[in-house]
Design a protein around this motif. Structure first.
Motif, PDB file in Angstrom:
ATOM      1  N   HIS A   1      -2.709  -1.567  -5.225  1.00  0.00           N
ATOM      2  CA  HIS A   1      -2.688  -0.630  -4.097  1.00  0.00           C
ATOM      3  C   HIS A   1      -2.685  -1.376  -2.765  1.00  0.00           C
TER       4      HIS A   1
ATOM      5  N   HIS B   1      -0.659  -1.561   1.300  1.00  0.00           N
ATOM      6  CA  HIS B   1       0.259  -0.984   2.298  1.00  0.00           C
ATOM      7  C   HIS B   1       0.554  -2.068   3.330  1.00  0.00           C
TER       8      HIS B   1
ATOM      9  N   LYS C   1       3.495   8.222  -6.431  1.00  0.00           N
ATOM     10  CA  LYS C   1       2.251   8.719  -5.833  1.00  0.00           C
ATOM     11  C   LYS C   1       2.535  10.008  -5.097  1.00  0.00           C
TER      12      LYS C   1
ATOM     13  N   ASP D   1      -6.235  -0.813  -1.492  1.00  0.00           N
ATOM     14  CA  ASP D   1      -5.755   0.066  -0.420  1.00  0.00           C
ATOM     15  C   ASP D   1      -5.658  -0.722   0.892  1.00  0.00           C
TER      16      ASP D   1
HETATM   17 ZN   LIG Z   1      -3.384   3.931  -0.044  1.00  0.00          ZN
END
Ligand SMILES: [Zn+2]
Length: 458
Positions: A58, A60, A150, A313
């Protein structure tokens, strides 16, 4: 290039073993005791643990590219940071502009990552619209090695329950798996509006806008939709004990599902929303850090098998970008860095603290992500013919997390100052030394990893 890793404790699929491991041509060619050096370059791993390269499920990187709220880490710096923490493959989220094709996002993410990534990579595909045209693109995604998706139940990019239901069936028919950001978006938005109307504009209002019920309800709803659709699903960044109860209940009924949590939910509690000044803005992410007690429940979930994977994340908004929400907490860009810290934090607060074994750490960081996302045993395993993505971890070091030492371009680290046990000594990427003494050796050695169908192992 051939490399012989000698005298390490190899964390093999069936358990730890004291042995040597040889790589050649980018793959593992031999595992056994007392292997002859021959013309291999020898790395001494005495007293060290040898893991299959970690997989961050995960990230970004380069999010909001070209906008005022762009992340600090681009593909070069983000993957370098991941690599120095022992992560040899990242799964980043490709995001189409709303209304655009999945292919446009895949092309854009390739353009950003190809030739720039310091570690191996693949992409999950985000579904922001569910239309006949998007549905028709799924086989082309599969053909290009994209088998995970997702959806969101929150934010303006959330889609409806019916759309999720239909998307799950279509993705399941492709052999793929869909993760979900489980939060009840409309309820969270209503609570934000009320808090702001009461003059609660600071970051301390964030956890009140999105309490555990906001997540737990969405988890139950997502699992119900998946049960009706008849396909296995993944829950991303699960944060709360109450959500774990829903997961256990669904599994007890026989449902197939998989759970990701993140270091921030294991290690931070909602005390981070009561820091002086605007410090708490660093901890604005959703779901938020939870009240004390939830963290221990998640550690228990890691140990007993309820939680399957750990992603970060990683979404590295700088303090300057966080200041966009100085007068309104709901405008603080939500996200935090951490891809470099994941392995060392899990070792320190998991293995060294006696909560999990090194073998369980290997499952959480390497084997399970590789299976769920269709890369096993090419990735995620120390075995002959697997890719030579390897981490040599030295359990004898001690230190502290420090943003100034880490390789992320972000100007802070959410775990700053936390004590650490052990550290990443060396990393092989595709059989080539890529990290030595914790420092990156080379440039963009990462390759795109085309993936197959999910391998649901339970
Ligand atoms: Zn995320």
């Amino acid at each position: 290039m051939s490399i012989l890793i000698r005298n390490g404790t190899l964390i093999l699929p069936d358990g730890p073993r004291q042995a040597d491991l040889r790589t050649e041509g980018g793959v593992i060619t031999q595992i056994g005791p007392g292997l002859p050096a021959g013309d291999s370059q020898v790395l001494d791993a005495s007293g060290k643990l040898v893991f299959p390269g970690f997989i961050d499920t995960h990230t970004h990187f380069e999010m909001n590219k070209g906008q005022p709220n762009e992340t600090a880490d681009n593909w070069a710096s983000g993957t370098r940071s991941a690599l120095c923490g022992g992560t040899t493959t990242v799964l980043d989220f490709a995001e189409p502009v709303r209304g655009a094709s999945l292919q446009s996002a895949l092309d854009e993410w390739h353009a950003r990552a190809d030739g720039k990534a310091a570690c191996n990579y693949s992409f999950h595909m985000t579904i922001k619209d569910w239309t006949p045209a998007i549905r028709a693109e799924l086989p082309a995604m599969t053909a290009q090695g994209i088998t995970s998706y997702k959806v969101y139940m929150a934010y303006p990019i959330g889609i409806s329950d019916v759309e999720i239901y239909e998307a799950l069936q279509a993705i399941g028919a492709e052999g793929g798996v869909c993760g979900c950001h489980c939060e009840n978006g409309p309820l969270a938005d209503a609570r934000i509006a009320r808090l702001l109307a009461e003059g609660r504009t600071g970051p301390d209002a964030h956890p009140e806008a999105r309490p555990v019920q906001i997540e737990a309800e969405a988890v139950v709803r997502y699992l119900t939709i998946a049960e009706l659709a008849g396909v296995p699903v993944n829950i991303v960044h699960l944060s709360a004990a109450r959500s774990l109860e829903a997961v256990r209940a669904a599994r007890a009924r026989g449902q197939k599902l998989y759970v990701e949590t993140c270091p921030q939910y294991l290690l931070l509690d909602d005390g981070v929303y009561h820091l002086p000044g605007f410090e708490s803005a660093k901890y604005i992410f959703a779901p938020p850090a939870r009240p004390a007690g939830n963290q221990e429940a998640l550690w228990q979930g890691l140990a007993d098998g309820t939680v399957d994977t750990i992603g970060t994340d990683h979404c590295s908004f700088t303090t300057a970008v966080k200041a966009l929400g100085r007068d309104d907490f709901s405008k603080i860009p939500g996200g935090l860095p951490g891809t470099e810290d994941r392995g060392i934090l899990l070792y320190t607060y998991g293995v060294a603290s006696g909560r999990i074994t090194p073998h369980r750490m290997m499952e959480l960081l390497s084997a399970n992500p590789a299976r769920l996302f269709g890369m096993y045993p090419q990735k995620g395993a120390l075995q002959v013919n697997s890719d030579a993505d390897i981490v040599i971890y030295d359990p004898n070091k001690t230190g502290r997390i420090c943003a100034a030492v880490n390789h992320s371009a972000c100007d802070y680290d959410p775990y700053e100052g936390m004590e650490t046990v052990g550290g990443v000594d060396a990393v092989l990427l595709n059989g080539v030394p890529a990290v030595e003494n914790g420092e990156p050796l080379g440039g963009p050695g990462g390759r795109f990893v085309p993936r197959g169908p999910s391998q649901f192992w339970r």
